[in-house]
Design an enzyme around this catalytic site. Structure first.
Site, PDB file in Angstrom:
ATOM      1  N   ASP A  47       0.804  -1.203  -0.154  1.00 23.06           N
ATOM      2  CA  ASP A  47      -0.327  -0.260   0.318  1.00 23.06           C
ATOM      3  C   ASP A  47       0.710   1.005   0.191  1.00 23.06           C
ATOM      4  O   ASP A  47       1.440   1.702   0.754  1.00 23.06           O
ATOM      5  CB  ASP A  47      -0.927   0.370   1.178  1.00 23.06           C
ATOM      6  CG  ASP A  47      -2.219   1.072   1.195  1.00 23.06           C
ATOM      7  OD1 ASP A  47      -3.611   0.618   0.904  1.00 23.06           O
ATOM      8  OD2 ASP A  47      -1.400   2.240   1.736  1.00 23.06           O
ATOM      9  N   TYR A  52       3.148   9.706   0.129  1.00 19.13           N
ATOM     10  CA  TYR A  52       4.176   9.061   1.129  1.00 19.13           C
ATOM     11  C   TYR A  52       5.049   9.089   0.532  1.00 19.13           C
ATOM     12  O   TYR A  52       5.902   9.304   0.596  1.00 19.13           O
ATOM     13  CB  TYR A  52       3.462   7.341   1.163  1.00 19.13           C
ATOM     14  CG  TYR A  52       2.860   7.265   1.960  1.00 19.13           C
ATOM     15  CD1 TYR A  52       1.157   8.594   2.256  1.00 19.13           C
ATOM     16  CD2 TYR A  52       1.538   5.727   1.352  1.00 19.13           C
ATOM     17  CE1 TYR A  52       0.197   7.862   2.827  1.00 19.13           C
ATOM     18  CE2 TYR A  52       1.067   5.377   2.476  1.00 19.13           C
ATOM     19  CZ  TYR A  52      -0.169   6.546   2.337  1.00 19.13           C
ATOM     20  OH  TYR A  52      -1.200   5.760   3.307  1.00 19.13           O
ATOM     21  N   LYS A  77      -2.598   5.770  -4.442  1.00 23.85           N
ATOM     22  CA  LYS A  77      -3.896   7.071  -3.698  1.00 23.85           C
ATOM     23  C   LYS A  77      -3.917   8.465  -4.519  1.00 23.85           C
ATOM     24  O   LYS A  77      -2.670   8.778  -4.629  1.00 23.85           O
ATOM     25  CB  LYS A  77      -4.495   6.992  -2.258  1.00 23.85           C
ATOM     26  CG  LYS A  77      -3.930   5.538  -1.325  1.00 23.85           C
ATOM     27  CD  LYS A  77      -3.866   5.661  -0.176  1.00 23.85           C
ATOM     28  CE  LYS A  77      -3.960   4.450   0.421  1.00 23.85           C
ATOM     29  NZ  LYS A  77      -2.329   3.931   0.688  1.00 23.85           N
ATOM     30  N   HIS A 110      -7.571   9.255  -2.154  1.00 23.98           N
ATOM     31  CA  HIS A 110      -7.339   9.417  -0.520  1.00 23.98           C
ATOM     32  C   HIS A 110      -7.958  10.050  -0.228  1.00 23.98           C
ATOM     33  O   HIS A 110      -8.161   9.493   1.633  1.00 23.98           O
ATOM     34  CB  HIS A 110      -5.875   9.837  -0.503  1.00 23.98           C
ATOM     35  CG  HIS A 110      -5.444   9.998   0.051  1.00 23.98           C
ATOM     36  ND1 HIS A 110      -3.681   9.002  -0.077  1.00 23.98           N
ATOM     37  CD2 HIS A 110      -5.456   9.152   1.377  1.00 23.98           C
ATOM     38  CE1 HIS A 110      -3.028   9.115   0.876  1.00 23.98           C
ATOM     39  NE2 HIS A 110      -3.755   9.116   1.836  1.00 23.98           N
ATOM     40  N   LYS A 234       2.586  -1.141   9.263  1.00 26.82           N
ATOM     41  CA  LYS A 234       3.469  -0.895   8.823  1.00 26.82           C
ATOM     42  C   LYS A 234       4.950  -0.704   9.124  1.00 26.82           C
ATOM     43  O   LYS A 234       4.389  -0.763  11.029  1.00 26.82           O
ATOM     44  CB  LYS A 234       3.679   1.233   8.152  1.00 26.82           C
ATOM     45  CG  LYS A 234       4.480   1.614   8.265  1.00 26.82           C
ATOM     46  CD  LYS A 234       5.382   2.430   9.474  1.00 26.82           C
ATOM     47  CE  LYS A 234       6.739   2.562   9.149  1.00 26.82           C
ATOM     48  NZ  LYS A 234       7.200   3.580  10.521  1.00 26.82           N
ATOM     49  N   ASN A 244       4.264  -9.714  12.141  1.00 28.52           N
ATOM     50  CA  ASN A 244       2.788  -8.778  11.465  1.00 28.52           C
ATOM     51  C   ASN A 244       2.256  -9.718  10.568  1.00 28.52           C
ATOM     52  O   ASN A 244       0.794 -10.104  10.881  1.00 28.52           O
ATOM     53  CB  ASN A 244       3.471  -7.933  10.826  1.00 28.52           C
ATOM     54  CG  ASN A 244       3.219  -6.701  12.529  1.00 28.52           C
ATOM     55  OD1 ASN A 244       3.491  -7.237  13.302  1.00 28.52           O
ATOM     56  ND2 ASN A 244       3.933  -5.290  11.967  1.00 28.52           N
TER      57      ASN A 244
HETATM   58  N1  LIG Z   1      -5.470   6.061   3.732  1.00 24.64           N
HETATM   59  C1  LIG Z   1      -4.916   7.226   4.853  1.00 24.64           C
HETATM   60  O1  LIG Z   1      -6.000   7.897   4.682  1.00 24.64           O
HETATM   61  C2  LIG Z   1      -4.195   6.870   5.250  1.00 24.64           C
HETATM   62  C3  LIG Z   1      -3.356   7.054   6.630  1.00 24.64           C
HETATM   63  C4  LIG Z   1      -2.977   6.607   7.463  1.00 24.64           C
HETATM   64  C5  LIG Z   1      -2.205   5.071   6.784  1.00 24.64           C
HETATM   65  N2  LIG Z   1      -2.554   4.476   5.594  1.00 24.64           N
HETATM   66  C6  LIG Z   1      -2.263   3.402   5.246  1.00 24.64           C
HETATM   67  O2  LIG Z   1      -2.151   2.551   6.554  1.00 24.64           O
HETATM   68  C7  LIG Z   1      -1.010   1.551   6.481  1.00 24.64           C
HETATM   69  C8  LIG Z   1      -0.629   1.660   8.114  1.00 24.64           C
HETATM   70  O3  LIG Z   1      -1.001   3.009   9.211  1.00 24.64           O
HETATM   71  P1  LIG Z   1      -0.004   3.224   9.994  1.00 24.64           P
HETATM   72  O4  LIG Z   1       1.149   3.236   9.723  1.00 24.64           O
HETATM   73  O5  LIG Z   1      -0.145   4.865   9.935  1.00 24.64           O
HETATM   74  O6  LIG Z   1      -0.452   2.912  11.529  1.00 24.64           O
HETATM   75  P2  LIG Z   1      -0.351   1.545  12.203  1.00 24.64           P
HETATM   76  O7  LIG Z   1      -0.280   0.149  10.938  1.00 24.64           O
HETATM   77  O8  LIG Z   1      -0.969   1.385  12.684  1.00 24.64           O
HETATM   78  O9  LIG Z   1       1.763   1.776  13.516  1.00 24.64           O
HETATM   79  C9  LIG Z   1       3.016   1.831  12.937  1.00 24.64           C
HETATM   80  C10 LIG Z   1       3.222   1.917  14.097  1.00 24.64           C
HETATM   81  O10 LIG Z   1       3.510   0.827  14.938  1.00 24.64           O
HETATM   82  C11 LIG Z   1       4.900   0.439  14.933  1.00 24.64           C
HETATM   83  N3  LIG Z   1       4.650  -0.860  14.627  1.00 24.64           N
HETATM   84  C12 LIG Z   1       4.752  -2.042  13.428  1.00 24.64           C
HETATM   85  N4  LIG Z   1       5.006  -3.068  14.056  1.00 24.64           N
HETATM   86  C13 LIG Z   1       5.272  -3.715  15.329  1.00 24.64           C
HETATM   87  C14 LIG Z   1       5.098  -5.146  16.568  1.00 24.64           C
HETATM   88  N5  LIG Z   1       5.214  -5.784  15.809  1.00 24.64           N
HETATM   89  N6  LIG Z   1       5.544  -4.554  17.358  1.00 24.64           N
HETATM   90  C15 LIG Z   1       5.663  -3.166  18.124  1.00 24.64           C
HETATM   91  N7  LIG Z   1       5.176  -2.061  16.990  1.00 24.64           N
HETATM   92  C16 LIG Z   1       4.712  -1.944  15.653  1.00 24.64           C
HETATM   93  C17 LIG Z   1       5.520   0.546  13.662  1.00 24.64           C
HETATM   94  O11 LIG Z   1       6.955   0.494  14.168  1.00 24.64           O
HETATM   95  P3  LIG Z   1       8.699   0.955  14.018  1.00 24.64           P
HETATM   96  O12 LIG Z   1       8.516   1.294  12.016  1.00 24.64           O
HETATM   97  O13 LIG Z   1       9.144   1.280  14.375  1.00 24.64           O
HETATM   98  O14 LIG Z   1       8.541  -0.777  13.538  1.00 24.64           O
HETATM   99  C18 LIG Z   1       4.622   2.533  13.902  1.00 24.64           C
HETATM  100  O15 LIG Z   1       5.612   3.041  14.996  1.00 24.64           O
HETATM  101  C19 LIG Z   1       0.152   2.847   6.406  1.00 24.64           C
HETATM  102  O16 LIG Z   1       1.274   2.398   6.253  1.00 24.64           O
HETATM  103  C20 LIG Z   1      -0.555   3.035   4.739  1.00 24.64           C
HETATM  104  O17 LIG Z   1      -0.133   2.782   4.055  1.00 24.64           O
HETATM  105  C21 LIG Z   1      -3.630   5.007   5.041  1.00 24.64           C
END
Ligand SMILES: NC(=O)c1ccc[n+]([C@@H]2O[C@H](COP(=O)([O-])OP(=O)(O)OC[C@H]3O[C@@H](n4cnc5c(N)ncnc54)[C@H](OP(=O)(O)O)[C@@H]3O)[C@@H](O)[C@H]2O)c1
Length: 278
Positions: A47, A52, A77, A110, A234, A244
Site C-alpha cells: 500500500d 507518501y 492513491k 485518498h 507498517k 506481523n
Molecule cells: N488512507 C489513509 O488516509 C491512510 C492513513 C494512514 C495510513 N494509511 C496506510 O495504512 C498503513 C498503516 O497505518 P500506519 O502506518 O499509519 O500505522 P500502524 O500500522 O497502525 O502503526 C505503525 C506503527 O506501529 C509500529 N509497529 C509496527 N509493527 C509493530 C510491532 N510488531 N510491534 C510494535 N510496534 C509495531 C511501527 O513502528 P516501527 O516502524 O518502528 O516498527 C509504527 O510506529 C500506512 O502505512 C499506510 O499504508 C492510510
C-alpha cells in the site's frame, strides 16, 4: 469458517490479499529496503500513495524482487490536490510511471475532500481507467456513507474498497456493517493504533498475547482479520515486518474479540473526513 489466509474477492471480482504492507512515513530510499523485506517475508499487497513520496522506491523494490507482477497487488492513491477528472487521470499516470508498472491493482481516492466537491468526478476518472486496464479495481479512502452513496447514485457503481482509520480504539463497527451490506471491502489504516503507543499494552491485548504465545501486534492484526477487514500494518523493522504477517496459526476466541472491542473510545486519531481540513 472463512479461511483468513485466502484472498478476499472484491465486488468487481478482483482477488485481494487480506493483509498487506503499509508504507506511510517510509521514505523513498527506505521503501526500497523495507518493501524488499516485506516481499521476502511473503507480503504480496503493498500500500503506497502519491502523498507518501515513496512510489519510486516501492517500484524499485518490486522490480528488483524478481517476483511476477501478476502475483503482486499494488495499491496507490490520488492526493487531494489532484481531484477532478483530468487531474486524477494525470496523477494516476504519474503514479504508474514512478512505480514503473503498467497498471495498479487498486487505486483509491485518498480523501473525499468535500470542500472541493470533486470526488464523484474523480471516481469517474478511476472507472474510465479501469475500463482501459490501467487499474484493476477502483476504490476510495476515508469516505463516509454519505460520500459513498453519492458516488453510487451518480456513477452507478459502489467503490470496491473503503480504506478507513480502524483499530481497537476506533473500531468502526457501524461502518463495517454498512460496508458489508453493500459489498464494499473494509481496509483498516492505522491498524496498530498508529501514534497511540498504548494500544499494544492494553490489558485485553496483552492477555490474549500471553494466552496464545503471540506478540500484542499479532493479536491486534488477527483481531482485524477476524472482523473481516483487510489490514495493512507498517513497520520499518524487518523482524516486525515478518512477525506481523505470521498471524494465521492461532484464533482469538469470541470473549477475546469482545474484550478487545471494549477498548473502543468513539474518537478518531486522524482528521474528520466530513470536515473542511482536507
Ligand atoms: N488512507 C489513509 O488516509 C491512510 C492513513 C494512514 C495510513 N494509511 C496506510 O495504512 C498503513 C498503516 O497505518 P500506519 O502506518 O499509519 O500505522 P500502524 O500500522 O497502525 O502503526 C505503525 C506503527 O506501529 C509500529 N509497529 C509496527 N509493527 C509493530 C510491532 N510488531 N510491534 C510494535 N510496534 C509495531 C511501527 O513502528 P516501527 O516502524 O518502528 O516498527 C509504527 O510506529 C500506512 O502505512 C499506510 O499504508 C492510510
Amino acid at each position: 469458517m472463512t479461511d483468513l489466509s485466502a484472498p478476499i474477492t472484491l465486488n468487481d471480482g478482483v482477488s485481494m490479499p487480506r493483509i498487506g504492507y503499509g508504507t506511510y512515513k517510509v521514505g523513498d530510499s527506505e521503501a526500497r529496503r523495507t518493501v524488499e523485506a516485506a516481499l521476502e517475508a511473503g507480503y504480496r499487497l503493498i500500500d503506497t500513495a502519491e502523498m507518501y513520496g515513496n512510489e519510486t522506491g516501492v517500484g524499485r523494490a518490486v522490480r528488483e524482487s524478481g517476483l511476477a507482477r501478476e502475483g503482486l497487488f499494488l495499491t496507490s492513491k490520488v492526493w487531494n490536490d489532484h481531484h477532478g477528472y483530468d487531474a486524477a487521470r494525470r496523477a494516476l499516470e504519474d503514479s504508474l510511471e514512478r512505480l514503473g508498472t503498467d497498471y495498479l491493482d487498486l487505486f483509491l481516492i485518498h480523501w473525499p475532500s468535500p470542500r472541493q466537491d470533486l470526488y464523484v468526478e474523480t471516481f469517474q476518472a478511476l472507472l474510465q481507467a479501469k475500463e482501459e486496464g490501467l487499474i484493476r479495481s477502483a476504490g476510495v479512502s476515508n469516505f463516509l456513507p454519505e460520500h459513498l452513496e453519492r458516488v453510487r447514485d451518480e456513477t452507478g457503481d459502489w467503490p470496491s474498497v473503503n480504506q478507513v482509520e480502524l483499530h481497537p480504539y476506533f473500531n468502526q463497527a457501524g461502518l463495517r456493517d454498512w460496508h458489508r451490506e453493500r459489498g464494499i471491502a473494509t481496509q483498516s489504516w492505522g491498524p496498530l493504533g498508529q501514534r497511540t503507543g498504548s494500544l499494544l499494552g492494553e490489558k485485553p491485548v496483552a492477555a490474549a498475547a500471553e494466552a496464545h504465545g503471540r506478540t500484542p501486534a499479532q493479536v491486534v492484526i488477527r483481531w482485524h482479520l477476524q472482523h473481516g477487514c483487510v489490514v495493512i500494518p507498517k513497520s520499518s523493522r524487518p523482524e516486525r515486518i515478518a512477525a506481523n504477517l505470521d498471524v494465521f496459526g492461532f484464533e482469538l476466541s469470541g470473549a477475546e474479540m469482545d474484550a478487545i472491542d471494549g477498548l473502543e473510545t468513539g474518537r478518531r486519531q486522524g482528521i474528520d473526513p466530513g470536515g473542511t481540513e482536507r
